[in-house]
Design an enzyme around this catalytic site. Structure first.
Site, short mmCIF file in Angstrom:
data_model
loop_
_atom_site.label_atom_id
_atom_site.label_comp_id
_atom_site.label_asym_id
_atom_site.label_seq_id
_atom_site.Cartn_x
_atom_site.Cartn_y
_atom_site.Cartn_z
N HIS A 153 36.42 3.54 39.90
CA HIS A 153 36.25 3.77 38.45
C HIS A 153 36.63 2.50 37.66
O HIS A 153 35.96 2.13 36.70
CB HIS A 153 37.19 4.88 37.96
CG HIS A 153 36.85 6.26 38.43
ND1 HIS A 153 37.72 7.03 39.14
CD2 HIS A 153 35.74 7.03 38.23
CE1 HIS A 153 37.17 8.22 39.38
NE2 HIS A 153 35.97 8.23 38.85
N LYS A 197 35.20 22.06 37.68
CA LYS A 197 35.47 21.25 38.88
C LYS A 197 36.85 21.53 39.47
O LYS A 197 37.22 20.95 40.47
CB LYS A 197 35.33 19.76 38.54
CG LYS A 197 33.92 19.25 38.65
CD LYS A 197 33.94 17.74 38.84
CE LYS A 197 32.67 17.22 39.46
NZ LYS A 197 32.75 15.78 39.77
N ARG A 242 26.95 4.95 43.39
CA ARG A 242 27.46 4.54 44.69
C ARG A 242 26.34 4.51 45.72
O ARG A 242 25.92 3.50 46.19
CB ARG A 242 28.59 5.47 45.14
CG ARG A 242 29.86 5.22 44.36
CD ARG A 242 30.82 6.36 44.49
NE ARG A 242 30.35 7.51 43.77
CZ ARG A 242 31.08 8.57 43.52
NH1 ARG A 242 32.31 8.64 43.98
NH2 ARG A 242 30.59 9.57 42.83
N SER A 295 37.23 10.17 44.15
CA SER A 295 38.50 10.86 43.87
C SER A 295 38.74 11.96 44.90
O SER A 295 39.87 12.20 45.33
CB SER A 295 38.48 11.48 42.47
OG SER A 295 38.26 10.50 41.51
P1 ADP Z 1 32.00 13.18 37.39
O1 ADP Z 1 32.62 14.50 37.67
O2 ADP Z 1 31.42 13.06 36.01
O3 ADP Z 1 31.07 12.66 38.46
P2 ADP Z 1 33.89 11.24 38.36
O4 ADP Z 1 35.27 10.99 37.85
O5 ADP Z 1 33.77 11.71 39.76
O6 ADP Z 1 33.25 12.22 37.33
O7 ADP Z 1 33.03 9.92 38.19
C1 ADP Z 1 32.84 9.34 36.94
C2 ADP Z 1 31.85 8.20 37.08
O8 ADP Z 1 32.42 7.19 37.88
C3 ADP Z 1 30.55 8.62 37.77
O9 ADP Z 1 29.48 7.91 37.20
C4 ADP Z 1 30.77 8.19 39.18
O10 ADP Z 1 29.55 7.92 39.85
C5 ADP Z 1 31.57 6.92 38.96
N1 ADP Z 1 32.36 6.57 40.13
C6 ADP Z 1 33.33 7.28 40.74
N2 ADP Z 1 33.79 6.63 41.83
C7 ADP Z 1 33.09 5.48 41.90
C8 ADP Z 1 33.05 4.37 42.81
N3 ADP Z 1 33.83 4.33 43.89
N4 ADP Z 1 32.20 3.38 42.55
C9 ADP Z 1 31.38 3.44 41.48
N5 ADP Z 1 31.34 4.43 40.60
C10 ADP Z 1 32.17 5.44 40.81
#
Ligand code: ADP
Length: 164
Positions: free
Chosen positions: A22, A46, A95, A133
């Site tokens: 992130h 979630k 990703r 996460s």
């Molecule tokens: P959501 O529930 O909206 O997917 P997340 O917290 O899982 O929320 O992710 C928020 C954003 O960050 C999303 O666009 C996700 O693809 C991106 N993201 C999460 N982890 C990574 C990572 N390792 N590399 C790139 N982007 C990431």
């Protein structure tokens, strides 16, 4: 205003918790937009491990040295948040190909609700491509080392949380 250099972007997510993946995306976005607002979605569907308040605190601490990035929490539609903050873009991290179906659905739906909403996809550094996460929570629950995936402030909170 012409979108791009002088625009405000929202970076919405669950951030449960914020990881180096992130942070990598937030840094890249901050180099493109004049202001980036990381929006911690409450997202009860979630079933997050951390409360919205905890997720905001961790994200603020983790992003405190990234210029032009702030963190808020929001309980509502991303497009309403965009209107409220005069944002023109939505940042999402991509990703793998597996992210694309869901991301397209969201991007087109957001544009249907707010025509000016542009979704901008950024790719993380290769070392974070497989980081999520969910993975970090699983590793922590089984007593694994998570220091290479999350900043210290998150690691501490995670250890406290999984110890309960
Ligand atoms: P959501 O529930 O909206 O997917 P997340 O917290 O899982 O929320 O992710 C928020 C954003 O960050 C999303 O666009 C996700 O693809 C991106 N993201 C999460 N982890 C990574 C990572 N390792 N590399 C790139 N982007 C990431």
């Amino acid at each position: 205003m012409k979108s791009g250099v002088l625009s405000i972007a929202l970076y919405p997510g669950t951030f449960d918790p914020i990881t180096f993946g992130h942070i990598d995306i937030a840094v890249r976005a901050s180099q493109i937009f004049s202001k980036v607002i990381a929006v911690v979605a409450t997202n009860p569907a979630k079933n997050p491990l951390f409360t919205p308040q905890e997720r905001v605190e961790m994200a603020r601490e983790a992003l405190k040295n990234v210029p032009d990035v702030e963190v808020i929490s929001y309980d509502g539609l991303v497009v309403d948040c965009m209107r409220e903050y005069n944002a023109t873009a939505i940042i999402r991290g991509l990703r793998a190909v597996s992210d694309i179906d869901y991301e397209f659905q969201m991007a087109f739906t957001n544009r249907k609700m707010l025509e000016s909403a542009e979704t901008v996809f950024l790719m993380p550094s290769a070392e974070y491509v497989y980081l999520s996460s969910t993975l970090v929570k699983q590793i922590a629950r089984h007593g694994g080392e998570i220091g290479q995936f999350v900043p210290d402030c998150v690691k501490q909170r995670m250890l406290e949380k999984v110890a309960v």
